[in-house]
Design a protein around this motif. Structure first.
Motif, short mmCIF file in Angstrom:
data_model
loop_
_atom_site.label_atom_id
_atom_site.label_comp_id
_atom_site.label_asym_id
_atom_site.label_seq_id
_atom_site.Cartn_x
_atom_site.Cartn_y
_atom_site.Cartn_z
N ILE A 1 -53.21 -44.58 -90.81
CA ILE A 1 -52.84 -44.81 -92.02
C ILE A 1 -51.45 -45.40 -91.61
N ALA A 2 -51.75 -46.90 -93.10
CA ALA A 2 -50.19 -47.10 -92.81
C ALA A 2 -50.35 -48.43 -94.15
N ARG A 3 -49.17 -48.41 -95.01
CA ARG A 3 -49.28 -49.48 -95.87
C ARG A 3 -48.15 -50.74 -96.03
N VAL A 4 -48.01 -51.56 -96.51
CA VAL A 4 -46.94 -52.59 -96.69
C VAL A 4 -47.29 -52.68 -98.52
N ASN A 5 -45.81 -52.32 -98.81
CA ASN A 5 -45.69 -52.17 -100.11
C ASN A 5 -45.17 -53.82 -100.70
N ALA A 6 -44.76 -54.66 -99.81
CA ALA A 6 -44.72 -56.24 -100.54
C ALA A 6 -45.89 -56.72 -100.85
N LYS A 7 -46.98 -56.38 -100.36
CA LYS A 7 -48.32 -56.54 -100.60
C LYS A 7 -49.44 -55.58 -101.13
N ASN A 8 -48.95 -54.70 -101.42
CA ASN A 8 -49.33 -53.63 -102.98
C ASN A 8 -50.61 -52.60 -101.76
N THR A 9 -50.87 -52.75 -100.92
CA THR A 9 -51.74 -52.28 -100.20
C THR A 9 -51.37 -51.63 -98.70
N VAL A 10 -52.55 -50.55 -99.09
CA VAL A 10 -52.74 -49.25 -97.73
C VAL A 10 -53.71 -49.65 -96.92
N TYR A 11 -53.34 -49.41 -95.75
CA TYR A 11 -54.33 -49.57 -94.71
C TYR A 11 -55.26 -48.20 -94.28
#
Length: 125
Positions: free
Chosen positions: A70-80
């Motif tokens: 699991i990972a996230r990119v807060n600047a893109k408002n997205t979790v993967y």
């Protein structure tokens, strides 16, 4: 509460990889911990993986350890959810969920107050 939309599901063969995405609306995304759950036909919903707001804390189910990340990119408002070495038993609807307690990476669905509608992952042998 944030609104969540999952994407990236599909039909793959056992051993393949697949990446799911969860897009969140609202500027509060970075203040939430996030998680993935799944539910297979005829089975109960189960925890898959979780991540804290700053990615410092993570958790994953024993059934996916070593295979899912699991990972996230807060600047893109997205979790993967990166899924590798998929198995037929991974077949399920995968749901994204948000927890307003930013530091938690809890497995308990009680703490998640925002849920997406799910994306289907089907793994064939």
């Amino acid at each position: 509460q944030v609104q969540l939309v999952e994407s990236g599901g599909g039909v793959v063969q056992a051993g393949d990889s697949l990446t799911l995405s969860c897009a969140a609306s609202g500027r509060a995304f970075s203040s939430h911990s996030m998680a993935w759950f799944r539910q297979a036909p005829g089975k109960e919903r189960e925890f898959v993986a979780a991540i804290s707001f700053n990615s410092a804390n993570t958790a994953s189910a024993e059934s996916v350890k070593g295979r899912f990340t699991i990972a996230r990119v807060n600047a893109k408002n997205t979790v993967y959810l990166q899924m590798n070495r998929l198995k037929t038993e991974d077949t399920a609807v995968y749901y994204c969920a948000a927890n307003p307690n930013r530091y938690d990476a809890t497995t308990n669905p009680i703490y998640y107050n925002s849920w997406g509608r799910g994306t289907q992952v089907t793994v064939s042998s």
